[in-house]
Design a protein around this motif. Structure first.
Motif, PDB file in Angstrom:
ATOM      1  N   VAL A  28       0.937  -1.321  -0.091  1.00 59.52           N
ATOM      2  CA  VAL A  28       0.028   0.156   0.035  1.00 59.52           C
ATOM      3  C   VAL A  28       0.808   1.390  -0.113  1.00 59.52           C
ATOM      4  N   HIS A  29       1.913   1.296   0.890  1.00 65.80           N
ATOM      5  CA  HIS A  29       2.864   2.406   0.922  1.00 65.80           C
ATOM      6  C   HIS A  29       3.459   2.548  -0.517  1.00 65.80           C
ATOM      7  N   ASP A  30       4.111   1.409  -0.902  1.00 64.00           N
ATOM      8  CA  ASP A  30       4.833   1.583  -2.294  1.00 64.00           C
ATOM      9  C   ASP A  30       3.831   2.185  -3.471  1.00 64.00           C
ATOM     10  N   ALA A  31       2.651   1.654  -3.229  1.00 67.96           N
ATOM     11  CA  ALA A  31       1.738   2.325  -4.405  1.00 67.96           C
ATOM     12  C   ALA A  31       1.457   3.763  -4.380  1.00 67.96           C
ATOM     13  N   THR A  32       1.313   4.266  -3.070  1.00 67.56           N
ATOM     14  CA  THR A  32       1.146   5.569  -2.728  1.00 67.56           C
ATOM     15  C   THR A  32       2.202   6.508  -3.460  1.00 67.56           C
ATOM     16  N   VAL A  33       3.540   6.125  -3.141  1.00 64.37           N
ATOM     17  CA  VAL A  33       4.810   6.860  -3.315  1.00 64.37           C
ATOM     18  C   VAL A  33       5.087   6.849  -4.724  1.00 64.37           C
ATOM     19  N   THR A  34       4.851   5.702  -5.602  1.00 65.30           N
ATOM     20  CA  THR A  34       5.392   5.580  -6.752  1.00 65.30           C
ATOM     21  C   THR A  34       4.565   6.562  -7.823  1.00 65.30           C
ATOM     22  N   LYS A  35       5.652   6.887  -8.727  1.00 67.37           N
ATOM     23  CA  LYS A  35       5.047   7.853  -9.983  1.00 67.37           C
ATOM     24  C   LYS A  35       5.070   6.960 -11.032  1.00 67.37           C
ATOM     25  N   ASP A  36       5.624   5.888 -11.086  1.00 69.62           N
ATOM     26  CA  ASP A  36       5.298   4.920 -12.124  1.00 69.62           C
ATOM     27  C   ASP A  36       3.964   4.272 -12.375  1.00 69.62           C
ATOM     28  N   GLN A  37       3.193   4.566 -13.349  1.00 75.40           N
ATOM     29  CA  GLN A  37       1.924   4.278 -13.436  1.00 75.40           C
ATOM     30  C   GLN A  37       1.797   2.617 -13.502  1.00 75.40           C
ATOM     31  N   LYS A  38       2.436   2.123 -14.532  1.00 70.39           N
ATOM     32  CA  LYS A  38       2.393   0.683 -14.498  1.00 70.39           C
ATOM     33  C   LYS A  38       2.579  -0.155 -13.328  1.00 70.39           C
ATOM     34  N   LEU A  39       3.870   0.398 -12.430  1.00 70.12           N
ATOM     35  CA  LEU A  39       4.109  -0.279 -11.313  1.00 70.12           C
ATOM     36  C   LEU A  39       2.989  -0.124 -10.270  1.00 70.12           C
ATOM     37  N   LYS A  40       2.241   1.052 -10.307  1.00 71.28           N
ATOM     38  CA  LYS A  40       1.266   1.345  -9.134  1.00 71.28           C
ATOM     39  C   LYS A  40      -0.002   0.118  -9.617  1.00 71.28           C
ATOM     40  N   ILE A  41      -0.325  -0.128 -11.118  1.00 72.39           N
ATOM     41  CA  ILE A  41      -1.193  -1.083 -11.223  1.00 72.39           C
ATOM     42  C   ILE A  41      -1.005  -2.217 -10.660  1.00 72.39           C
ATOM     43  N   LYS A  42       0.464  -2.566 -10.865  1.00 69.09           N
ATOM     44  CA  LYS A  42       0.991  -4.008 -10.409  1.00 69.09           C
ATOM     45  C   LYS A  42       0.825  -4.317  -8.980  1.00 69.09           C
ATOM     46  N   LEU A  43       1.201  -2.944  -8.362  1.00 68.74           N
ATOM     47  CA  LEU A  43       1.116  -2.985  -6.801  1.00 68.74           C
ATOM     48  C   LEU A  43      -0.535  -2.989  -6.089  1.00 68.74           C
ATOM     49  N   HIS A  44      -1.248  -2.376  -6.870  1.00 68.54           N
ATOM     50  CA  HIS A  44      -2.539  -2.476  -6.667  1.00 68.54           C
ATOM     51  C   HIS A  44      -3.120  -3.738  -6.646  1.00 68.54           C
ATOM     52  N   SER A  45      -2.715  -4.479  -7.791  1.00 72.16           N
ATOM     53  CA  SER A  45      -3.278  -5.782  -7.898  1.00 72.16           C
ATOM     54  C   SER A  45      -2.473  -6.761  -6.898  1.00 72.16           C
ATOM     55  N   ASP A  46      -1.391  -6.406  -6.491  1.00 71.22           N
ATOM     56  CA  ASP A  46      -0.652  -7.313  -5.659  1.00 71.22           C
ATOM     57  C   ASP A  46      -1.335  -7.248  -4.162  1.00 71.22           C
TER      58      ASP A  46
END
Length: 224
Positions: free
Chosen positions: A118-136
């Protein structure tokens, strides 16, 4: 490439396990790092590997049992035998119970892993990474539910939806605010199963419209 694939089939690397570092793996296989990088890239495209960034970064072995199912879902979507509304309805039915069970059954270690995602998804600016983290996050919650059946269903749904969103999403695309997962995680951490289920239901409702809109964009792009 075949050496890595053979090792996966033998069980030397199990689903969810991180591969050794690029340097270590190139020495083990006796190949140069450029050759190794290309092999890893091909295996990632084929669905054998998942490359993650952030604090939980690395190259991970995927759950191979879901590869063909994920591909079939895209084919069914393309020929109109399945819709994104069908998938989001499945989420709508499954997730409240999955999140309710996770609030009751999650270990402290599992909660810590969720918090990091949840923290990593909040701070990342990489949109594809955010999608992966949300799915994770959703996969971790499903695992914490303690139900292998729910876990498998959720893995299939999110493996597909993640790849779908990453492959066709516009740069500005974001299915939901980071705050959604923050609120859900707070309910899980406090062991409030009823609140976790309620928030999961609202979350699934919010995602439905977004994913249906994305599906329409994708189908339209196939016509051009």
């Amino acid at each position: 490439m075949n050496s890595i694939k053979d090792a996966i089939f033998r069980g030397d690397f199990s689903p969810g396990q991180s591969l050794p570092s690029e340097k270590e793996l190139s020495l083990q296989l006796g190949v140069s790092r450029p050759v190794l990088r290309e092999a890893l890239r091909v295996l990632q495209i084929q669905g054998f590997l998942d490359v993650r960034r952030g604090s939980r970064g690395g190259t991970y072995v995927t759950d191979l049992s879901n590869i063909s199912i994920r591909d079939n879902l895209e084919d069914l979507l393309r020929i109109g035998k399945l819709s994104m509304a069908d998938l989001t309805q499945a989420r709508f039915l499954l997730e409240p119970e999955v999140f309710r069970l996770a609030a009751q059954n999650a270990t402290e270690e599992q909660l810590q892993e969720m918090e990091e995602v949840v923290h990593d998804a909040t701070v990342t600016k990489d949109q594809k990474l955010k999608i992966k983290l949300h799915s994770d996050f959703h996969r971790l919650v499903a695992k914490a539910s303690g139900s292998p059946i729910y876990l498998r269903f959720m893995q299939i749904i999110f493996d597909f939806m993640e790849v779908f969103a990453i492959n066709i999403q516009p740069e500005y695309f974001q299915a939901h605010d980071d705050q959604d997962h923050e609120e859900i995680f707070a309910a899980l951490k406090s062991r409030d199963s009823n609140l976790a289920a309620t928030l999961a239901k609202k979350h699934a409702e919010k995602i439905t419209g977004v994913m249906i809109k994305l599906e329409k964009q994708w189908l339209k792009s196939l016509e051009s």
